[in-house]
Scaffold this motif. Structure first.
Motif, PDB file in Angstrom:
ATOM      1  N   GLY A   3     -23.503 -78.225  18.326  1.00 49.17           N
ATOM      2  CA  GLY A   3     -23.271 -79.586  17.713  1.00 49.17           C
ATOM      3  C   GLY A   3     -24.429 -79.983  16.840  1.00 49.17           C
ATOM      4  O   GLY A   3     -24.533 -80.819  15.548  1.00 49.17           O
ATOM      5  N   ILE A   4     -25.766 -79.864  17.565  1.00 52.77           N
ATOM      6  CA  ILE A   4     -27.006 -79.973  16.709  1.00 52.77           C
ATOM      7  C   ILE A   4     -26.624 -79.324  15.375  1.00 52.77           C
ATOM      8  O   ILE A   4     -27.876 -79.786  14.546  1.00 52.77           O
ATOM      9  CB  ILE A   4     -28.359 -79.785  17.891  1.00 52.77           C
ATOM     10  N   VAL A   5     -26.748 -77.842  15.386  1.00 50.55           N
ATOM     11  CA  VAL A   5     -27.147 -76.889  14.315  1.00 50.55           C
ATOM     12  C   VAL A   5     -26.600 -78.145  13.280  1.00 50.55           C
ATOM     13  O   VAL A   5     -26.669 -78.133  11.876  1.00 50.55           O
ATOM     14  CB  VAL A   5     -26.707 -75.823  14.200  1.00 50.55           C
ATOM     15  N   GLU A   6     -24.768 -78.039  13.513  1.00 55.13           N
ATOM     16  CA  GLU A   6     -23.310 -78.705  12.882  1.00 55.13           C
ATOM     17  C   GLU A   6     -24.268 -79.573  12.043  1.00 55.13           C
ATOM     18  O   GLU A   6     -23.474 -80.438  10.808  1.00 55.13           O
ATOM     19  CB  GLU A   6     -22.474 -78.470  13.416  1.00 55.13           C
ATOM     20  N   ALA A   7     -24.922 -80.568  12.899  1.00 51.45           N
ATOM     21  CA  ALA A   7     -25.029 -81.576  12.338  1.00 51.45           C
ATOM     22  C   ALA A   7     -26.383 -81.556  11.484  1.00 51.45           C
ATOM     23  O   ALA A   7     -26.496 -82.909  11.132  1.00 51.45           O
ATOM     24  CB  ALA A   7     -25.408 -82.879  13.670  1.00 51.45           C
ATOM     25  N   HIS A   8     -27.107 -80.423  10.968  1.00 51.72           N
ATOM     26  CA  HIS A   8     -27.995 -80.736  10.352  1.00 51.72           C
ATOM     27  C   HIS A   8     -27.245 -79.912   8.674  1.00 51.72           C
ATOM     28  O   HIS A   8     -27.910 -79.088   8.579  1.00 51.72           O
ATOM     29  CB  HIS A   8     -28.955 -79.542  11.127  1.00 51.72           C
ATOM     30  N   GLN A   9     -25.588 -79.832   8.284  1.00 50.83           N
ATOM     31  CA  GLN A   9     -24.884 -78.726   8.093  1.00 50.83           C
ATOM     32  C   GLN A   9     -25.385 -77.452   8.217  1.00 50.83           C
ATOM     33  O   GLN A   9     -25.753 -76.754   6.951  1.00 50.83           O
ATOM     34  CB  GLN A   9     -25.158 -78.731   6.386  1.00 50.83           C
ATOM     35  N   GLY A  10     -25.980 -76.886   8.964  1.00 54.99           N
ATOM     36  CA  GLY A  10     -25.771 -75.401   9.450  1.00 54.99           C
ATOM     37  C   GLY A  10     -24.790 -75.135   9.979  1.00 54.99           C
ATOM     38  O   GLY A  10     -23.563 -75.518  10.358  1.00 54.99           O
ATOM     39  N   ARG A  11     -24.541 -73.990  10.044  1.00 55.78           N
ATOM     40  CA  ARG A  11     -24.428 -72.682  10.959  1.00 55.78           C
ATOM     41  C   ARG A  11     -24.318 -72.115  12.104  1.00 55.78           C
ATOM     42  O   ARG A  11     -25.790 -71.634  11.886  1.00 55.78           O
ATOM     43  CB  ARG A  11     -23.538 -71.725  10.681  1.00 55.78           C
ATOM     44  N   ILE A  12     -23.756 -71.863  13.203  1.00 51.03           N
ATOM     45  CA  ILE A  12     -24.587 -70.663  14.481  1.00 51.03           C
ATOM     46  C   ILE A  12     -23.375 -70.103  14.740  1.00 51.03           C
ATOM     47  O   ILE A  12     -22.005 -69.924  14.341  1.00 51.03           O
ATOM     48  CB  ILE A  12     -25.129 -71.190  15.415  1.00 51.03           C
ATOM     49  N   TRP A  13     -23.491 -68.735  14.957  1.00 49.72           N
ATOM     50  CA  TRP A  13     -22.063 -67.701  15.483  1.00 49.72           C
ATOM     51  C   TRP A  13     -23.769 -66.390  16.189  1.00 49.72           C
ATOM     52  O   TRP A  13     -24.706 -66.793  16.045  1.00 49.72           O
ATOM     53  CB  TRP A  13     -21.893 -67.190  13.432  1.00 49.72           C
ATOM     54  N   ALA A  14     -22.545 -65.707  17.243  1.00 48.50           N
ATOM     55  CA  ALA A  14     -23.383 -64.888  17.594  1.00 48.50           C
ATOM     56  C   ALA A  14     -22.200 -63.314  17.212  1.00 48.50           C
ATOM     57  O   ALA A  14     -20.709 -63.580  17.299  1.00 48.50           O
ATOM     58  CB  ALA A  14     -23.034 -65.059  19.006  1.00 48.50           C
ATOM     59  N   ARG A  15     -22.834 -62.367  18.499  1.00 50.34           N
ATOM     60  CA  ARG A  15     -22.658 -61.117  17.645  1.00 50.34           C
ATOM     61  C   ARG A  15     -23.365 -60.352  18.661  1.00 50.34           C
ATOM     62  O   ARG A  15     -24.416 -60.399  19.120  1.00 50.34           O
ATOM     63  CB  ARG A  15     -22.330 -60.350  16.702  1.00 50.34           C
ATOM     64  N   VAL A  16     -22.923 -59.061  19.259  1.00 48.82           N
ATOM     65  CA  VAL A  16     -22.631 -57.643  20.092  1.00 48.82           C
ATOM     66  C   VAL A  16     -23.037 -56.313  19.213  1.00 48.82           C
ATOM     67  O   VAL A  16     -22.200 -56.004  18.675  1.00 48.82           O
ATOM     68  CB  VAL A  16     -21.369 -58.231  21.127  1.00 48.82           C
ATOM     69  N   ARG A  17     -24.241 -56.505  19.174  1.00 55.74           N
ATOM     70  CA  ARG A  17     -24.256 -55.275  18.354  1.00 55.74           C
ATOM     71  C   ARG A  17     -25.863 -53.719  18.839  1.00 55.74           C
ATOM     72  O   ARG A  17     -26.369 -54.583  19.104  1.00 55.74           O
ATOM     73  CB  ARG A  17     -25.276 -55.389  17.066  1.00 55.74           C
ATOM     74  N   ARG A  18     -24.757 -53.167  18.890  1.00 56.53           N
ATOM     75  CA  ARG A  18     -25.389 -51.738  19.620  1.00 56.53           C
ATOM     76  C   ARG A  18     -26.263 -52.467  21.118  1.00 56.53           C
ATOM     77  O   ARG A  18     -27.836 -52.310  21.232  1.00 56.53           O
ATOM     78  CB  ARG A  18     -26.402 -51.050  18.822  1.00 56.53           C
ATOM     79  N   GLY A  19     -25.653 -52.922  22.105  1.00 57.38           N
ATOM     80  CA  GLY A  19     -26.247 -53.217  23.216  1.00 57.38           C
ATOM     81  C   GLY A  19     -27.187 -54.701  23.085  1.00 57.38           C
ATOM     82  O   GLY A  19     -28.068 -54.675  23.766  1.00 57.38           O
TER      83      GLY A  19
END
Lengths: 633, 126
Positions: free
Chosen positions: A596-612
């Motif tokens: 919510g805070i990131v989006e209120a700054h016109q930003g984006r946040i995401w997550a992923r799993v990569r090689r452990g």
């Protein structure tokens, strides 16, 4: 001169004139068999002047001749093959007549009457040649070859009649037999067509009809005939061939049936179906297509009917927006060119009956001639149903979310409350029996639980404000490095885990609410500490990204975490199975609040799993260089 | 409660600590388990117990699932549910699972003590 003598002289003169004028040749021999006279026609036929013939025996006439075989030319008279003086050949028939006076028994001479049979002989030869050719053709062909003598009404059939239709050529002898084997429904037509060609000046007869085979079945035949006429135009004969076309006919019927079936199927489909030729011109449309173009085509679009260039008209989708129309045009071009196997376009049209949704599909016609089939299927109802379903699900989800919120909040509030109440009442109730250490431990537990309650209440309040959009961000230019270091410092107070920071040399500044952004990074680090593999370092990296953005990544080793575990981690109250197994406490609000805070700054946040490793990415608009310098200063 | 054996199953250490303090102050003997797996192990290795105090929200299994899987180890053991939230239908389910008593968090120390004493009382004679 006596009267009688005078009469004889006159008659002789008359005969002489008559002989000169006769088309037939006349040669007169005396009683000794010597030529005494011949007329001009005889001179011409024999090819020798009279002066050279007179005084010679008649054998001189036919010295180089031979008699043709008896019966040739169907004549009762002998015919001679004469080699003329000029080298040409002639065929002459000869009638011999003795010359007698009435009162005398002996002949005083002989009259030879010559008729030129050359033309007839050549015609007969040519005819014989034609018959021989006919027989050869008949042998070589599977068709039933026929030759109809129109004067005698005799018909000759080749062996093909037996081979193709099972009839013996011996019984098939005349027109009556032929007509009796034509299908009753075609009989009149065949007979009329014969009469028509016989009564005209035409020579060609061509008809298709049904013909009975020996086993009683009817075969489809094509019959061609050529009429031979005499010089005077009289009918002589007609010859030709009858061909069994039943197999082709069956294929044709099947094809016709299949075309008819396709047409019926097309017209009964509740979709607009059109066929384009290889150039994109409409060559076939069904009823639905016509109905749409007539009643529903939104003005001012051109009606797309037979002959229209559907590619140039962009599928008639102009009114649904240029991008969609161009997509349709490109799709049709590519399918027609063969560079694409199918094109699907969804579009909306504002028709006179309101806004409607359609799905357009273009597929190639897999025939040698190329082209494509275009189908427009209305999806308005489906769309509306889907929208209704989405609304229903959203309402359901919203209802479920409320229930979840109450359950989770209730659980998360009750747990620290249970600790506080339990420990405090224990101290009150058992004060006398407790040791100092027990008492202190209970009170410390109660205090820790009170702090946990406080944090939870603060999180819930913040979430409420973010949801309502009333969270005020006091944004100012800040150095990203400073924010990250503050967050790391905070995290290090709760854990001794190593945290590595990687910052670019070129200053990176962002316009953010400093305390909120520190909270975001603190949440991410807290998450990494709780869920990461113990002892493995946590890494934060920041760098310049495209389009004036700053990209940050928080990474920690997390063995056993799958992508499915992290797909919902930004949903509120979501706790992964992984976290549950690790027995990590938390209401599942930290990442949701961070998002919510990131989006209120016109930003984006995401997550992923990569090689452990578990990676959270964060993208924020960065400030230009001057802002970065100001922030650093 | 003196010398009675209690198994306290709760994933929240502070809550478990509160329950243990009360029981120990009453003279009972307490074994703690933070997960269903640990509880099963305790029942097998350290049993029998007189009372099992069970939180329904465990990290590996729900309290219900644990109950269903350890019925053979619970002979003579009273079960007390101690949970923040008893879901709809929980009372009926508790009866079916032969739960002696349900307690909703938070509770005062005396409430907990009285509840535990009551389940340890022998049933009134005929």
């Amino acid at each position: 001169m006596s009267q009688r003598l005078q009469d004889e002289v006159e008659i002789t003169g008359l005969f002489a004139a008559l002989l000169d004028a006769l088309p037939d040749g006349v040669v007169v021999l005396n009683r000794h068999g010597v030529i005494v006279a011949c007329n001009p026609s005889a001179e011409r036929m024999i090819g020798t002047p009279a002066a050279r013939l007179i005084g010679l025996p008649p054998t001189a006439l036919f010295d180089k001749t031979r008699e043709l075989p008896p019966g040739t030319l169907h004549l009762q008279y002998p015919v001679f093959d004469v080699s003329r003086g000029d080298g040409t050949r002639a065929w002459l028939s000869v009638i011999t007549k003795p010359l007698r006076r009435d009162d005398q028994a002996d002949a005083y001479g002989t009259l030879l009457c010559l008729t030129d049979m050359t033309d007839k002989k050549l015609a007969e030869e040519s005819f014989a040649e034609a018959l021989s050719m006919r027989d050869l053709i008949a042998q070589a062909s599977n068709d039933a070859i026929w030759d109809w003598d129109l004067q005698s009404d005799r018909i000759w059939w080749s062996e093909g009649l037996q081979a193709q239709f099972g009839h013996s050529s011996e019984t098939a002898i005349d027109r009556e037999w032929w007509l009796s084997n034509v299908h009753p429904d075609d009989r009149h037509m065949v007979n009329a067509s014969w009469l028509s060609v016989f009564n005209s000046t035409g020579n060609v007869w061509l008809r298709e009809f049904r013909f009975r085979t020996a086993d009683g079945e009817f075969a489809s035949v094509i019959c061609r005939g050529h009429v031979v006429r005499a010089k005077n135009g009289g009918l002589v004969r007609m010859f030709g061939a009858m061909q069994d076309v039943s197999p082709q006919k069956r294929v044709e019927d099947d094809l016709h049936q299949s075309e008819e079936l396709s047409r019926v199927v097309l017209s009964s489909l509740s979709a607009r179906i059109g066929v384009l030729d290889r150039n994109g011109i409409i060559i076939e449309v069904n009823d639905d297509w016509r109905r749409f173009e007539r009643d529903d085509r939104p003005p001012p679009e051109t009606r797309c009917l037979l002959g229209a260039d559907y590619v140039a008209e962009r599928g008639g989708l102009g009114s649904s927006g240029d991008a969609v129309a161009e997509q349709a045009q490109r799709g049709m071009r590519e399918v027609l060119r063969g560079s694409r196997r199918r094109a699907d376009i969804e579009y909306q049209l504002d028709t006179p009956n309101g806004a409607r949704w359609f799905a357009m599909r273009v597929e190639p016609l897999r025939t040698g001639r190329g082209g494509a089939v275009v189908a427009h299927i209305e999806t308005t109802m489906r769309r509306r149903a889907e929208e209704a379903e989405i609304h229903r699900l959203a309402a359901e989800q919203s209802e479920q979310a409320k229930t979840d919120l109450i359950n989770v909040v209730s659980h998360e509030l009750r747990t620290p409350l249970a600790v506080i109440r339990g420990h405090v009442t224990t101290v009150i109730e058992y004060d006398n029996r407790m040791t100092e250490a027990q008492r202190r431990k209970s009170l410390e537990s109660a205090d820790a639980a009170a702090q946990q309650l406080e944090r939870l209440i603060a999180d819930l309040l913040m979430m409420g404000r973010l949801d309502a959009g009333v969270m005020r961000m006091e944004c100012q230019p800040h150095s990203l490095e400073a924010i990250l270091r503050d967050a790391v410092e905070g995290a290090e107070t709760i854990s001794r885990q190593t945290i590595e920071i990687s910052i670019p040399e070129e200053p990176l500044a962002v316009n953010v609410d400093r305390s909120r952004m520190i909270q975001v990074f603190y949440n991410l680090l807290d998450n990494a500490i709780k869920y990461g593999s113990p002892g493995a370092p946590i890494r934060i990296e920041a760098r310049h990204a495209e389009r004036n953005m700053a990209l940050m990544m928080v990474e920690n080793a997390a063995a056993g975490v799958r992508q499915a575990d992290v797909d919902n981690i930004f949903e509120r109250f979501y706790r992964t199975n992984h976290g549950m197994k690790l027995n990590v406490r938390g209401a599942g609000l930290g990442l949701s609040i961070s998002k919510g805070i990131v989006e209120a700054h016109q930003g984006r946040i995401w997550a992923r799993v990569r090689r452990g490793t578990f990676q959270v990415y964060l993208l924020l608009p960065k400030l230009p260089v001057s802002g970065a310098e100001a922030a650093s200063a | 409660m003196k010398h009675k054996r209690f198994l306290v199953v709760d994933d929240e250490p502070s809550v478990a600590d509160f329950v243990r303090t009360v029981i120990e102050l009453e003279g009972g003997i307490v074994v703690l388990a933070g997960t269903a797996a640990a509880a099963r192990e305790c029942l097998r290795v350290e049993g029998p117990f007189d009372v099992m105090v069970l939180d329904l929200a465990l990290p590996d299994l729900s309290g219900w699932e644990l109950l269903a899987s350890v019925q053979d180890l619970l002979a003579g053991c009273k079960v007390v549910l101690f949970s923040a939230h008893l879901p709809d239908g929980g009372t009926e389910r508790a009866q079916r699972a032969a739960v002696a008593l349900s307690l909703a968090k938070p509770v005062a120390a005396t409430t907990l003590r009285d509840a535990l004493r009551s389940v340890l009382q022998p049933p009134p004679g005929p």
